[in-house]
Design a protein around this motif. Structure first.
Motif, PDB file in Angstrom:
ATOM      1  N   GLU A  28       0.808  -1.216   0.000  1.00 11.53           N
ATOM      2  CA  GLU A  28       0.000   0.000   0.000  1.00 11.53           C
ATOM      3  C   GLU A  28       0.846   1.273   0.000  1.00 11.53           C
ATOM      4  O   GLU A  28       0.447   2.295  -0.552  1.00 11.53           O
ATOM      5  N   GLN A  29       1.997   1.245   0.605  1.00  8.44           N
ATOM      6  CA  GLN A  29       2.870   2.420   0.680  1.00  8.44           C
ATOM      7  C   GLN A  29       3.867   2.478  -0.477  1.00  8.44           C
ATOM      8  O   GLN A  29       4.646   3.430  -0.570  1.00  8.44           O
ATOM      9  N   LYS A  30       3.890   1.431  -1.291  1.00  6.86           N
ATOM     10  CA  LYS A  30       4.844   1.333  -2.409  1.00  6.86           C
ATOM     11  C   LYS A  30       6.265   1.557  -1.917  1.00  6.86           C
ATOM     12  O   LYS A  30       7.035   2.323  -2.492  1.00  6.86           O
ATOM     13  N   GLU A  31       6.598   0.847  -0.810  1.00  5.33           N
ATOM     14  CA  GLU A  31       7.948   0.985  -0.272  1.00  5.33           C
ATOM     15  C   GLU A  31       8.536  -0.376   0.052  1.00  5.33           C
ATOM     16  O   GLU A  31       7.813  -1.336   0.317  1.00  5.33           O
ATOM     17  N   ILE A  32       9.859  -0.421  -0.039  1.00  2.00           N
ATOM     18  CA  ILE A  32      10.599  -1.574   0.447  1.00  2.00           C
ATOM     19  C   ILE A  32      11.441  -1.091   1.620  1.00  2.00           C
ATOM     20  O   ILE A  32      11.999   0.003   1.592  1.00  2.00           O
ATOM     21  N   ILE A  33      11.482  -1.908   2.651  1.00  2.00           N
ATOM     22  CA  ILE A  33      12.121  -1.553   3.907  1.00  2.00           C
ATOM     23  C   ILE A  33      13.251  -2.545   4.166  1.00  2.00           C
ATOM     24  O   ILE A  33      13.036  -3.763   4.089  1.00  2.00           O
ATOM     25  N   LEU A  34      14.428  -2.050   4.474  1.00  2.00           N
ATOM     26  CA  LEU A  34      15.538  -2.919   4.848  1.00  2.00           C
ATOM     27  C   LEU A  34      15.406  -3.201   6.334  1.00  2.00           C
ATOM     28  O   LEU A  34      15.564  -2.304   7.166  1.00  2.00           O
ATOM     29  N   TRP A  35      15.060  -4.453   6.671  1.00  3.32           N
ATOM     30  CA  TRP A  35      14.805  -4.849   8.055  1.00  3.32           C
ATOM     31  C   TRP A  35      16.066  -5.468   8.648  1.00  3.32           C
ATOM     32  O   TRP A  35      16.563  -6.478   8.177  1.00  3.32           O
ATOM     33  N   GLN A  36      16.589  -4.843   9.702  1.00  4.24           N
ATOM     34  CA  GLN A  36      17.810  -5.329  10.351  1.00  4.24           C
ATOM     35  C   GLN A  36      17.559  -6.498  11.300  1.00  4.24           C
ATOM     36  O   GLN A  36      18.478  -7.229  11.624  1.00  4.24           O
ATOM     37  N   GLY A  37      16.315  -6.627  11.776  1.00  5.07           N
ATOM     38  CA  GLY A  37      16.023  -7.693  12.730  1.00  5.07           C
ATOM     39  C   GLY A  37      16.649  -7.394  14.076  1.00  5.07           C
ATOM     40  O   GLY A  37      16.992  -6.251  14.388  1.00  5.07           O
ATOM     41  N   GLY A  38      16.805  -8.420  14.884  1.00  9.44           N
ATOM     42  CA  GLY A  38      17.409  -8.252  16.198  1.00  9.44           C
ATOM     43  C   GLY A  38      17.377  -9.542  16.984  1.00  9.44           C
ATOM     44  O   GLY A  38      16.703 -10.498  16.605  1.00  9.44           O
ATOM     45  N   ASP A  39      18.096  -9.563  18.093  1.00 12.05           N
ATOM     46  CA  ASP A  39      18.186 -10.805  18.860  1.00 12.05           C
ATOM     47  C   ASP A  39      17.055 -10.998  19.867  1.00 12.05           C
ATOM     48  O   ASP A  39      17.017 -11.999  20.569  1.00 12.05           O
ATOM     49  N   ASP A  40      16.119 -10.049  19.951  1.00 17.99           N
ATOM     50  CA  ASP A  40      14.943 -10.225  20.797  1.00 17.99           C
ATOM     51  C   ASP A  40      13.749  -9.506  20.156  1.00 17.99           C
ATOM     52  O   ASP A  40      13.909  -8.733  19.217  1.00 17.99           O
ATOM     53  N   GLU A  41      12.562  -9.775  20.674  1.00 18.11           N
ATOM     54  CA  GLU A  41      11.349  -9.226  20.078  1.00 18.11           C
ATOM     55  C   GLU A  41      11.349  -7.701  20.070  1.00 18.11           C
ATOM     56  O   GLU A  41      11.010  -7.070  19.054  1.00 18.11           O
ATOM     57  N   GLU A  42      11.747  -7.090  21.154  1.00 18.84           N
ATOM     58  CA  GLU A  42      11.752  -5.626  21.245  1.00 18.84           C
ATOM     59  C   GLU A  42      12.661  -4.992  20.185  1.00 18.84           C
ATOM     60  O   GLU A  42      12.290  -4.023  19.528  1.00 18.84           O
ATOM     61  N   THR A  43      13.831  -5.562  20.000  1.00 15.75           N
ATOM     62  CA  THR A  43      14.775  -5.035  19.010  1.00 15.75           C
ATOM     63  C   THR A  43      14.251  -5.237  17.588  1.00 15.75           C
ATOM     64  O   THR A  43      14.378  -4.346  16.741  1.00 15.75           O
ATOM     65  N   GLN A  44      13.645  -6.392  17.328  1.00 21.40           N
ATOM     66  CA  GLN A  44      13.081  -6.650  16.005  1.00 21.40           C
ATOM     67  C   GLN A  44      11.970  -5.660  15.682  1.00 21.40           C
ATOM     68  O   GLN A  44      11.909  -5.121  14.576  1.00 21.40           O
ATOM     69  N   ILE A  45      11.092  -5.423  16.646  1.00 22.76           N
ATOM     70  CA  ILE A  45       9.984  -4.489  16.455  1.00 22.76           C
ATOM     71  C   ILE A  45      10.527  -3.084  16.186  1.00 22.76           C
ATOM     72  O   ILE A  45      10.103  -2.411  15.247  1.00 22.76           O
ATOM     73  N   ALA A  46      11.469  -2.655  16.998  1.00 24.06           N
ATOM     74  CA  ALA A  46      12.041  -1.312  16.829  1.00 24.06           C
ATOM     75  C   ALA A  46      12.764  -1.189  15.486  1.00 24.06           C
ATOM     76  O   ALA A  46      12.672  -0.156  14.821  1.00 24.06           O
TER      77      ALA A  46
END
Length: 172
Positions: free
Chosen positions: A97-115
């Protein structure tokens, strides 16, 4: 007689392996090359659901949606991961819907992944961050060719994980 049967069996296997190698060499990998530099092509895709750095996609996506105040509508996402022979990984998330691609860094826990999804530093919007030619990119780390953008999106549609997020009430 047994030797002839064994030879025939293994010669067919050997022929298949040679043919597969020739086919792969002639046509290359099915990973799109345009999003990556000639010297830096990924070796394979990887399943982000099997990697602990990307194990919370839905809450991460919802955080991104809420931050953009788009949680009052249905949103469609796709996630595709690429891996290099040295173990480095890159995960792209397409928000239709936003016509965007996002580079997702991920993380070692849920909070970091979400952020890392909500506050991603690299988001490329079709039309705003895309140009027609590599010359127009001119070394920028925040521009990509439109064809490279489409290659990631098309590869994700074909090989990535799809997510549909229904409207929700944000806790923020």
């Amino acid at each position: 007689m047994a030797f002839c049967l064994l030879f025939k069996k293994y010669s067919l296997l050997f022929s298949y392996l040679i043919f597969s190698l020739m086919l792969n060499t002639a046509f290359g990998s099915d990973i799109p090359s345009s999003p990556f530099s000639d010297e830096n092509q990924p070796a394979s895709r990887f399943d982000t659901s099997a990697n602990s750095y990307f194990s919370f996609p839905e809450p991460s996506i919802q955080a991104r949606i809420a931050r953009s105040s788009k949680n009052d509508q249905t949103n469609h996402f796709c996630i595709v991961g690429y891996q290099w022979s040295n173990g480095n990984m890159q995960v792209w998330v397409h928000w239709q819907e936003q016509k965007e691609i996002i580079l997702w860094q991920g993380g070692d826990d849920e909070e970091t992944q979400i952020a890392s999804m909500a506050l991603a530093r690299k988001e490329l919007v079709l039309g705003r961050d895309t140009v027609k030619s590599k010359e127009e990119v001119n070394g920028s780390s925040y521009l990509i060719t439109a064809s490279a953008w489409h290659d990631i999106v098309n590869d994700c549609a074909k090989n990535g994980r799809q997510f549909t997020i229904d409207p929700f009430v944000s806790n923020n």
